[in-house]
Write a protein that holds these residues in place. Structure first.
Motif, PDB file in Angstrom:
ATOM      1  N   ARG A  59     -15.959  29.411   2.877  1.00 53.44           N
ATOM      2  CA  ARG A  59     -15.383  28.400   2.707  1.00 53.44           C
ATOM      3  C   ARG A  59     -14.453  28.225   4.523  1.00 53.44           C
ATOM      4  NH1 ARG A  59     -10.074  29.125   2.610  1.00 53.44           N
ATOM      5  NH2 ARG A  59      -9.859  31.169   1.645  1.00 53.44           N
TER       6      ARG A  59
ATOM      7  N   GLY B 167     -13.393  25.233   8.854  1.00 53.50           N
ATOM      8  CA  GLY B 167     -13.294  25.551   7.405  1.00 53.50           C
ATOM      9  C   GLY B 167     -14.740  23.808   7.062  1.00 53.50           C
ATOM     10  N   ARG B 168     -15.432  23.705   8.115  1.00 51.86           N
ATOM     11  CA  ARG B 168     -16.588  22.357   8.307  1.00 51.86           C
ATOM     12  C   ARG B 168     -18.086  23.147   8.096  1.00 51.86           C
ATOM     13  NH1 ARG B 168     -14.975  16.809  11.528  1.00 51.86           N
ATOM     14  NH2 ARG B 168     -13.202  16.717  10.009  1.00 51.86           N
TER      15      ARG B 168
ATOM     16  N   GLU C  20     -16.609  17.032   6.297  1.00 50.24           N
ATOM     17  CA  GLU C  20     -15.903  16.670   5.110  1.00 50.24           C
ATOM     18  C   GLU C  20     -15.136  18.046   5.075  1.00 50.24           C
ATOM     19  OE1 GLU C  20     -16.016  14.425   1.829  1.00 50.24           O
ATOM     20  OE2 GLU C  20     -17.163  12.584   2.797  1.00 50.24           O
ATOM     21  N   SER C  21     -16.237  19.275   4.528  1.00 48.24           N
ATOM     22  CA  SER C  21     -15.908  19.972   4.296  1.00 48.24           C
ATOM     23  C   SER C  21     -17.103  21.811   3.760  1.00 48.24           C
ATOM     24  CB  SER C  21     -14.758  20.363   3.032  1.00 48.24           C
ATOM     25  OG  SER C  21     -14.379  21.272   2.647  1.00 48.24           O
TER      26      SER C  21
END
Length: 411
Positions: free
Chosen positions: A39, A44-45, A101-102
Motif C-alpha cells: 500500500r 502509493g502507486r 492509479e493506486s
C-alpha cells in the motif's frame, strides 16, 4: 482446525503463494489489513516490478539461488497478471513499472486471486506457539482475544524482514528458522539513507541533483538528495546495500557534465566572473556555497589556471565521504540477509531438512535493488513455493506404456 497449508504473513510473497497452493489454505497476519507495505510503496502507486529484472539485480551469499524462481515466474508473468485484472500501469525511469492509479489495486488483485483459489485470510492474528509434529505442524494463535489451535501439513514463512518496525516488522521468520536449526545470515538495514553524526548537510536539506555514488565494489548513477540527517535519494539507497560501516564512499557531482571544458570556455569570455558564480550555473547554488567552504574555489575565473580547474573538477567528481551510519530499520526499504539459502531448495523454497517448511520473500537471504526488484522476488519465490505445494495435492499420473505398431516393410 486442520489446514493443508498455513502461510505466516499476508504481504506480497504470502498472498502470491496462497493464490497458487491449492488445497485448504490459511494466511494469517498480525496487522489490521493485508499488504501494508504494498500500500505505501511507490508513493502509493506500487513499483510492482522492473522490466529489466535479472539475477544480477539481487544480493545473496549464493548469487545463483534466485535464478530458478525468477526464471519460472518472470516480470512479464506478473505484468500479464496485472493486465488480466485491468490495472493500468506505466513505466518510469530504469524499467520501473507503476500502477497508474493506486497500489491498492495490486492488493485487491492478490486478494481476488486468493479468493478464487479458496484461500482464507485472518488478520489481527498473532502466533503464540509453534511445534513440529509427525504429520506437519501445530500452531497456537490468538485471534479476537481467543486462543485457537491449528494444524497443517505445510507451513510457509512469509513474514518479511525487520525493515520499518512501525508497520509491525519483526524477525519472526528468523526466530522460527532458528527453532528448526536453519541458519540465518547476518542481517542489516538496506536501501536506506546514510547519516552523518555532525549534521554537516542540514543546511542543504532538500537539495537534489543527478550524481554517481560508488565504493570499491560498485556504483550507481541516480538522483542524490541531501537531508538534515545526511544523504538520501535513489543512488544512496542503492549503494547502502553494498556499504560496510566505516567505509568511505565517493560522490561524483558532475557525472555527465564536461565541467572543465565549460569553465575554461567561460574563462575566455567572462574571466571577471567569480568561480562560484559560474559553478552555480551548473550545480545547485546552495551546494556551491557549501562546497566553497570545504574545497578551494576562491577568486575569479581569470585567476584559475588549467591545473586549478583540473584539480577542482577531479575533486567534484570524486568527493570522498565517510558516513557515520544509516537510518537503520526505521526507514530501510528492505532487510539485507536472512534465512540461509544453503538450507532451502532453490526450486521449491522448501527447507532441505524440515519437510513441509517453506521460506519466501524478504525472509530469505535474497535482496533486490531499488526499483521493483524486491517485489518481483516476492512474486517469483511465492509462486515457486505455491506450485510446489500444489504439486503435493496432485495424484501421481501413471502413464501407460506406448503401443508399438509393427509394420511389414517390403522391398
Amino acid at each position: 482446525m486442520r489446514f493443508d497449508t498455513i502461510i505466516l504473513g499476508a504481504g506480497a510473497a504470502g498472498m502470491m503463494c496462497a493464490a497458487h497452493c491449492g488445497g485448504h489454505v490459511l494466511v494469517i497476519d498480525h496487522a489490521k489489513a493485508p499488504g501494508e507495505k504494498i500500500r505505501i510503496s511507490g508513493g502509493g502507486r506500487c513499483n510492482f516490478t522492473n522490466m529489466y529484472t535479472s539475477p544480477s539485480n539481487f544480493l545473496s551469499q549464493n548469487p545463483h539461488f534466485c535464478k530458478s524462481a525468477l526464471a519460472r515466474y518472470t516480470q512479464w508473468d506478473f505484468v500479464d497478471l496485472v493486465g488480466r485484472h485491468n490495472i493500468a500501469w506505466h513505466q518510469k525511469t530504469l524499467g520501473q513499472l507503476f500502477c497508474d492509479e493506486s497500489s491498492k489495486q495490486i492488493i485487491k488483485m492478490l486478494l481476488d486471486e486468493m479468493r478464487e483459489a479458496g484461500a482464507e485470510l485472518w488478520v489481527q492474528t498473532s502466533l503464540r506457539d509453534l511445534r513440529k509434529t509427525e504429520s506437519g505442524f501445530a500452531l497456537e494463535v490468538e485471534r479476537d482475544g481467543q486462543r485457537q489451535h491449528l494444524t497443517c501439513a505445510n507451513l510457509v514463512l512469509a513474514t518479511g524482514g525487520k525493515s520499518i518496525p512501525k508497520m509491525g516488522a519483526t524477525g519472526l521468520a528468523y526466530d522460527i528458522a532458528g527453532q528448526f536449526d536453519m541458519r540465518v545470515t547476518d542481517t542489516r538495514a538496506a536501501l536506506v539513507p546514510f547519516t552523518f553524526s555532525d549534521g554537516r548537510f542540514k543546511d542543504l536539506s532538500g537539495v537534489s541533483l543527478p550524481a554517481r555514488l560508488s565504493n570499491d565494489r560498485t556504483s550507481f548513477d541516480e538522483a542524490l538528495l541531501f537531508t538534515h540527517r545526511g544523504l538520501s535519494g535513489p543512488s544512496v539507497l542503492q549503494l547502502s546495500s553494498y556499504w560496510s560501516e566505516g567505509e568511505a564512499i565517493r560522490v561524483n557531482l558532475i557525472r555527465d557534465l564536461p565541467l572543465f571544458d565549460l569553465l575554461r570556455t567561460q574563462r575566455r569570455s567572462g574571466g571577471r566572473k567569480a568561480l562560484t558564480t559560474e559553478l552555480a550555473r551548473h550545480l545547485p547554488a546552495r551546494l556551491v556555497d557549501y562546497l566553497s567552504k570545504v574545497i578551494p574555489m576562491s577568486g575569479n575565473l581569470a585567476d584559475q589556471s588549467d591545473a586549478k580547474l583540473t584539480d577542482l573538477t577531479e575533486t567534484l567528481s570524486a568527493w570522498q565521504l565517510v558516513p557515520s551510519g544509516t537510518e537503520g530499520y526505521r526507514t530501510a526499504e528492505v532487510t539485507l540477509g536472512g534465512i540461509d539459502t544453503e538450507d532451502l531448495s532453490s526450486k521449491t523454497m522448501e527447507a532441505k531438512d524440515v519437510p513441509g517448511l517453506y521460506a519466501i520473500g524478504e525472509a530469505v537471504d535474497v535482496t533486490g535493488w531499488l526499483g521493483g526488484y524486491n517485489f518481483q522476488w516476492a512474486w517469483s519465490s511465492g509462486h515457486a513455493a505455491g506450485v510446489a505445494i500444489a504439486a503435493k495435492h496432485q495424484p501421481t499420473t501413471l502413464y501407460p506404456r506406448p503401443r508399438i505398431q509393427l509394420r511389414t516393410i517390403t522391398s
